[in-house]
Design an enzyme around this catalytic site. Structure first.
Site, short mmCIF file in Angstrom:
data_model
loop_
_atom_site.label_atom_id
_atom_site.label_comp_id
_atom_site.label_asym_id
_atom_site.label_seq_id
_atom_site.Cartn_x
_atom_site.Cartn_y
_atom_site.Cartn_z
N GLY A 1 0.83 -1.21 0.00
CA GLY A 1 0.00 0.00 0.00
C GLY A 1 0.86 1.25 0.00
O GLY A 1 0.57 2.23 -0.70
N ASP B 1 8.31 4.99 8.45
CA ASP B 1 7.70 4.48 9.68
C ASP B 1 6.53 5.39 10.02
O ASP B 1 6.69 6.60 10.16
CB ASP B 1 8.72 4.44 10.82
CG ASP B 1 8.23 3.52 11.94
OD1 ASP B 1 7.66 2.45 11.63
OD2 ASP B 1 8.40 3.86 13.12
N SER B 2 5.36 4.78 10.11
CA SER B 2 4.14 5.56 10.32
C SER B 2 3.39 5.07 11.54
O SER B 2 3.61 3.95 12.00
CB SER B 2 3.22 5.42 9.10
OG SER B 2 3.86 5.87 7.95
P1 ITT Z 1 7.03 -1.46 6.84
O1 ITT Z 1 7.47 -1.11 8.26
O2 ITT Z 1 7.57 -2.76 6.33
O3 ITT Z 1 7.26 -0.30 5.89
P2 ITT Z 1 4.36 -1.56 8.00
O4 ITT Z 1 3.01 -1.78 7.39
O5 ITT Z 1 4.76 -2.43 9.16
O6 ITT Z 1 5.43 -1.65 6.82
P3 ITT Z 1 4.52 0.88 9.63
O7 ITT Z 1 5.18 0.21 10.78
O8 ITT Z 1 5.05 2.18 9.17
O9 ITT Z 1 4.51 -0.04 8.34
O10 ITT Z 1 2.97 1.08 9.82
C1 ITT Z 1 2.32 1.00 11.03
C2 ITT Z 1 0.90 0.58 10.79
O11 ITT Z 1 0.16 1.71 10.35
C3 ITT Z 1 0.72 -0.53 9.75
O12 ITT Z 1 -0.28 -1.43 10.22
C4 ITT Z 1 0.23 0.21 8.52
O13 ITT Z 1 -0.64 -0.58 7.73
C5 ITT Z 1 -0.50 1.38 9.15
N1 ITT Z 1 -0.43 2.55 8.27
C6 ITT Z 1 0.71 3.20 7.90
N2 ITT Z 1 0.39 4.18 7.02
C7 ITT Z 1 -0.95 4.12 6.86
C8 ITT Z 1 -1.86 4.83 6.05
O14 ITT Z 1 -1.46 5.78 5.22
N3 ITT Z 1 -3.15 4.49 6.11
C9 ITT Z 1 -3.57 3.52 6.94
N4 ITT Z 1 -2.79 2.78 7.71
C10 ITT Z 1 -1.49 3.09 7.66
#
Ligand code: ITT
Length: 190
Positions: free
Chosen positions: A11, A66-67
């Site tokens: 995504g 990282d989000s």
């Molecule tokens: P990577 O660390 O491998 O990049 P991840 O999905 O584990 O992938 P994060 O730790 O950054 O990424 O994300 C934390 C959670 O927040 C994860 O469950 C994401 O699906 C969700 N997330 C991040 N950005 C988002 C967005 O724009 N919309 C909705 N959910 C989001």
């Protein structure tokens, strides 16, 4: 120009591809695990991740992201634990925790680490909004069905281009593009 997007999350890759189309930057999805240290700061997770990818894995010219979703009335939870919480209790679990809470304000944050032409750029974007009463929509990923920036439509109900205009990632990418343009300009100087 080519940038590897190092993530397990397709995504995110879709969003980066769309955001960087106009700059003519080719995004290459790389699934390469790296340590995401336990920290209360997204920036620290990104900084350490970048160090590992450069020093131990020999990577260059890449993006990591990282989000997290920070919910005010839950003391900022799930925050830096957003990935684990999404995998375990999911959006349904968050909605249960929010049951009966009227102040539903939340902030999405996205910290991007970009290694480009030997330089590290770290930027953070935020997007304020609310947690909806029920999940809605089929676009996007993760928390998109339960988060709304305008209090009306969820992120999973708006087209990708619109999400990129207002979202935490879209804002962070805007800041990153400014830095990339500066970087290109300094490389072009005789
Ligand atoms: P990577 O660390 O491998 O990049 P991840 O999905 O584990 O992938 P994060 O730790 O950054 O990424 O994300 C934390 C959670 O927040 C994860 O469950 C994401 O699906 C969700 N997330 C991040 N950005 C988002 C967005 O724009 N919309 C909705 N959910 C989001």
């Amino acid at each position: 120009m080519r940038l590897s997007v190092i993530t397990s999350n397709p995504g995110k890759v879709r969003e980066y591809e769309r955001c960087f189309e106009e700059l003519g930057v080719e995004m290459v999805h790389v699934k390469m695990p790296y340590d995401e240290v336990q920290s209360s700061e997204l920036e620290e997770v990104v900084r350490k991740g970048m160090d590992e990818l450069k020093k131990k894995k020999g990577m260059s010219d890449f993006i990591i992201d990282d989000s997290g979703l920070f919910i005010g009335q839950l003391g900022g939870f799930p925050g830096v634990w957003s990935a684990y919480v999404q995998k375990t209790i999911g959006n349904g679990g968050i909605l249960k925790l929010m049951d009966g809470i009227s102040d539903r304000s939340a902030v999405f944050k996205c910290c991007i680490g970009c290694n480009l032409m030997g330089k590290d750029i770290i930027v953070t974007g935020t997007c304020g909004g609310v947690i909806l009463e029920k999940g809605r929509g089929t676009e996007g990923f993760g928390y998109d069905p339960i988060f709304s920036h305008d209090g009306v439509r969820s992120f999973a109900e708006i087209p990708l281009d619109e999400k990129n205009l207002v979202s935490h990632r879209g804002i962070a990418v805007g800041l990153l593009k400014e830095e990339i343009v500066k970087c290109q300009a300094s490389e072009d100087k005789p």
